[in-house]
Each structure stands twice: as C-alpha cells, then as structure tokens.
Enzyme design. Structure first.
Site, PDB file in Angstrom:
ATOM      1  N   GLY A  73       0.402  -7.054  -9.652  1.00  0.00           N
ATOM      2  CA  GLY A  73       1.450  -8.076  -9.699  1.00  0.00           C
ATOM      3  C   GLY A  73       0.937  -9.470 -10.018  1.00  0.00           C
ATOM      4  O   GLY A  73       1.665 -10.447  -9.864  1.00  0.00           O
ATOM      5  N   GLU A  77       0.059  -2.258  -0.789  1.00  0.00           N
ATOM      6  CA  GLU A  77       1.017  -3.060  -0.011  1.00  0.00           C
ATOM      7  C   GLU A  77       1.268  -2.424   1.348  1.00  0.00           C
ATOM      8  O   GLU A  77       1.484  -3.118   2.345  1.00  0.00           O
ATOM      9  CB  GLU A  77       2.313  -3.242  -0.824  1.00  0.00           C
ATOM     10  CG  GLU A  77       2.096  -4.242  -1.945  1.00  0.00           C
ATOM     11  CD  GLU A  77       2.899  -3.988  -3.199  1.00  0.00           C
ATOM     12  OE1 GLU A  77       3.922  -3.276  -3.147  1.00  0.00           O
ATOM     13  OE2 GLU A  77       2.486  -4.517  -4.264  1.00  0.00           O
ATOM     14  N   HIS A 114      -0.335   3.049  -0.841  1.00  0.00           N
ATOM     15  CA  HIS A 114      -0.291   1.893  -1.753  1.00  0.00           C
ATOM     16  C   HIS A 114      -0.872   0.673  -1.032  1.00  0.00           C
ATOM     17  O   HIS A 114      -0.725   0.533   0.178  1.00  0.00           O
ATOM     18  CB  HIS A 114       1.163   1.631  -2.171  1.00  0.00           C
ATOM     19  CG  HIS A 114       1.258   0.622  -3.275  1.00  0.00           C
ATOM     20  ND1 HIS A 114       1.224  -0.728  -3.045  1.00  0.00           N
ATOM     21  CD2 HIS A 114       1.360   0.774  -4.625  1.00  0.00           C
ATOM     22  CE1 HIS A 114       1.303  -1.363  -4.204  1.00  0.00           C
ATOM     23  NE2 HIS A 114       1.383  -0.473  -5.170  1.00  0.00           N
ATOM     24  N   LYS A 135       9.080  -0.337  -6.178  1.00  0.00           N
ATOM     25  CA  LYS A 135       8.938  -1.119  -4.927  1.00  0.00           C
ATOM     26  C   LYS A 135      10.325  -1.430  -4.338  1.00  0.00           C
ATOM     27  O   LYS A 135      11.227  -0.612  -4.444  1.00  0.00           O
ATOM     28  CB  LYS A 135       8.130  -2.387  -5.188  1.00  0.00           C
ATOM     29  CG  LYS A 135       6.821  -2.099  -5.913  1.00  0.00           C
ATOM     30  CD  LYS A 135       5.886  -3.266  -5.914  1.00  0.00           C
ATOM     31  CE  LYS A 135       4.696  -2.932  -6.777  1.00  0.00           C
ATOM     32  NZ  LYS A 135       3.632  -3.902  -6.694  1.00  0.00           N
TER      33      LYS A 135
HETATM   34  C1  PEP Z   1       1.725  -1.330  -8.306  1.00  0.00           C
HETATM   35  O1  PEP Z   1       2.424  -1.853  -7.483  1.00  0.00           O
HETATM   36  O2  PEP Z   1       1.330  -0.176  -8.092  1.00  0.00           O
HETATM   37  C2  PEP Z   1       1.342  -2.082  -9.496  1.00  0.00           C
HETATM   38  C3  PEP Z   1       0.345  -1.642 -10.199  1.00  0.00           C
HETATM   39  O3  PEP Z   1       2.062  -3.221  -9.773  1.00  0.00           O
HETATM   40  P1  PEP Z   1       1.966  -4.112 -11.120  1.00  0.00           P
HETATM   41  O4  PEP Z   1       2.011  -3.166 -12.283  1.00  0.00           O
HETATM   42  O5  PEP Z   1       3.159  -5.019 -11.063  1.00  0.00           O
HETATM   43  O6  PEP Z   1       0.672  -4.855 -11.065  1.00  0.00           O
END
Ligand code: PEP
Length: 253
Positions: free
Chosen positions: A173, A97, A95, A11
């Site tokens: 997250g 996000e 993704h 990220k």
């Molecule tokens: C991601 O951003 O694809 C993800 C799975 O994050 P995390 O492992 O921090 O939950």
C-alpha cells in the site's frame, strides 16, 4: 510447471453493490483466461454474493481470514466450513495487517492453516519483513521464522496444497514495490527452505506469490522472475482494469 495465480485482496473496502459489480466485470474480462488462476477475496459479509456472481466462472473466491475452531462459542469468528459453505476456495492467512495491527502470531496462523486444509480450503499464507528488519539485514531470519511457525506440522502432501505470499510490509500500500531482483532473492530462498524442510518436489510444486504495490506496469517484470508464480494484489484489485492488466502480465509468463 507452476500455474500463475493472481489474487485480489479487497481488504475492508467496497460495499455490496460495488463488490458484485467488480466481480461481474472480472468474470466477463477473464472469460477466456485458461492459463492463470484468478481469485478475489472480498470482505466476509460480501463473500456469499460475490461467490454467487462468480459461480461457474474463471474467478475463484477467497476469504481474508478465518478462525481455527470448527464451531462453538467464538463470537464474531467464522469457521473454514462456513467459508466453504458460501463458495470459498481460498483463504488468506497471516496477512501482515493481521499480524501487525491485530496481533496475530505465527502460532495462530499455524492453527488456521491446519483448520483451513481440514475444511478443504487452499490457504494463502503470507510472510514478510518490516522495513526496519530489512534495513537490519534480518529479512531471511524473519521469513524463516514466519514460514516455519506458520506451516509447522504439515505433511509434504498438505504443504503442496498451500500457496505462500511473500509480502514485504514496506511495499504494501506504499507504492514502493520491491525490485524484481529483491523479490526473486526471497522467493528463491523460500523455495530452498521448502526443499530443506520437505523435499525438491514440494519446493517445485508450491506457488509463491509476490505482494506489495503490484500494478499493471510492474507486474510482467516481477512475474517474469523464475520463482515468482503470481501476485497478491491489494489496491490495484479494486477496479477491473488494473486487476485485469496484472492478470495479462501473468499470461506473458
Ligand atoms: C496486500 O494487501 O496484500 C497488498 C499487497 O496490497 P497493495 O497491493 O495495495 O500493496
């Protein structure tokens, strides 16, 4: 037999020095890793340096996004050819996000998937439901809509090159990981969807990663599920030790 695939999504974290140090640590730690595909997806400005540090190693490099046009007046964007040029093998597309914070639609993702394949990149296409959608029993409707929209127009041969990442948004997250049974249920449904949309061969070939708070202590149990072929890892990919612990979980598969 699908080969396990563990990818780290860094990220918007780290800096140039820590990105290179992290990939150098992973290159050393994975030197004898012949049974799992491993990749890291650094911020785009560090792709070149990370790819150079990973050259000739077991660690592949991917981008976190790209634009669908091959070139031109698209300020701030990067093409698939540019990503290939600096050493990328993969690109994460859609993704959550990008879908939920930056307003990316499945139609946008679909254009990018086609462009990525044309550029010779392997797209990692993310799908996943919000907590409210899960609570409203809409998980499979959302997954089906995102899947169909994102892969629209791909031939069976193109589909076989795609990696799908099932990432329930409520697990990203948050430390709240989907149970192996919850994840397996969606992975199995995705495989059936691919059989329905394409054929059994495609369904059996495409790798489906799970993503959402994967850590070394829950990875092996998730990856032991028959339809979970790997992990897309956020937080736990930012240090060598936990990421290598997750890769170790995949090697037990
Ligand atoms: C991601 O951003 O694809 C993800 C799975 O994050 P995390 O492992 O921090 O939950």
């Amino acid at each position: 037999m699908r080969r396990a695939f563990i990818a780290g999504n860094w990220k918007m974290n780290l800096n140039l020095a820590s990105s290179v140090a992290l990939v150098e640590g992973l290159v050393k730690a994975t030197a004898d890793c012949d049974d799992v595909d491993v990749a890291v997806c650094p911020p785009s400005v560090y792709l070149s340096a990370v790819a150079q540090a990973a050259a000739g190693s077991k660690v592949g490099v991917g981008a976190q996004n790209m634009y669908h046009e091959p070139d031109g007046a698209f300020t701030g964007e990067l093409s698939g050819a540019m990503l290939k040029d600096v050493g990328c093998r993969y690109v994460i597309l859609g993704h959550s996000e990008r879908r939920n914070i930056l307003g990316e639609s499945s139609e946008d993702v679909n254009l990018k998937v086609h462009a990525a394949l044309s550029a010779g990149l392997i797209p990692i296409v993310c799908v996943g439901e919000l907590l409210a959608e899960r609570k409203a029993n809409k998980t499979m409707d959302v997954i089906r809509r995102q899947f169909d929209g994102s892969i629209s127009g791909l031939t069976a041969d193109q589909m076989k090159q795609v990696v799908i990442a099932y990432e329930p948004v409520w697990a990203i997250g948050t430390g709240e990981v989907a149970t192996p049974a919850q994840a397996e249920e969606v992975h199995l449904a995705l495989r059936k969807l691919m059989e329905d949309r394409y054929n059994k061969e495609v369904a059996e070939t495409v790798r489906i990663q799970y993503g959402g708070s994967v850590k070394p202590d829950n990875a092996a149990e998730l990856l032991a599920q028959p339809n979970i072929d790997g992990a897309l890892v956020g937080g736990a990919s930012l240090k060598v030790e936990p990421f290598v612990g997750i890769i170790a979980g995949a090697r037990k598969k």
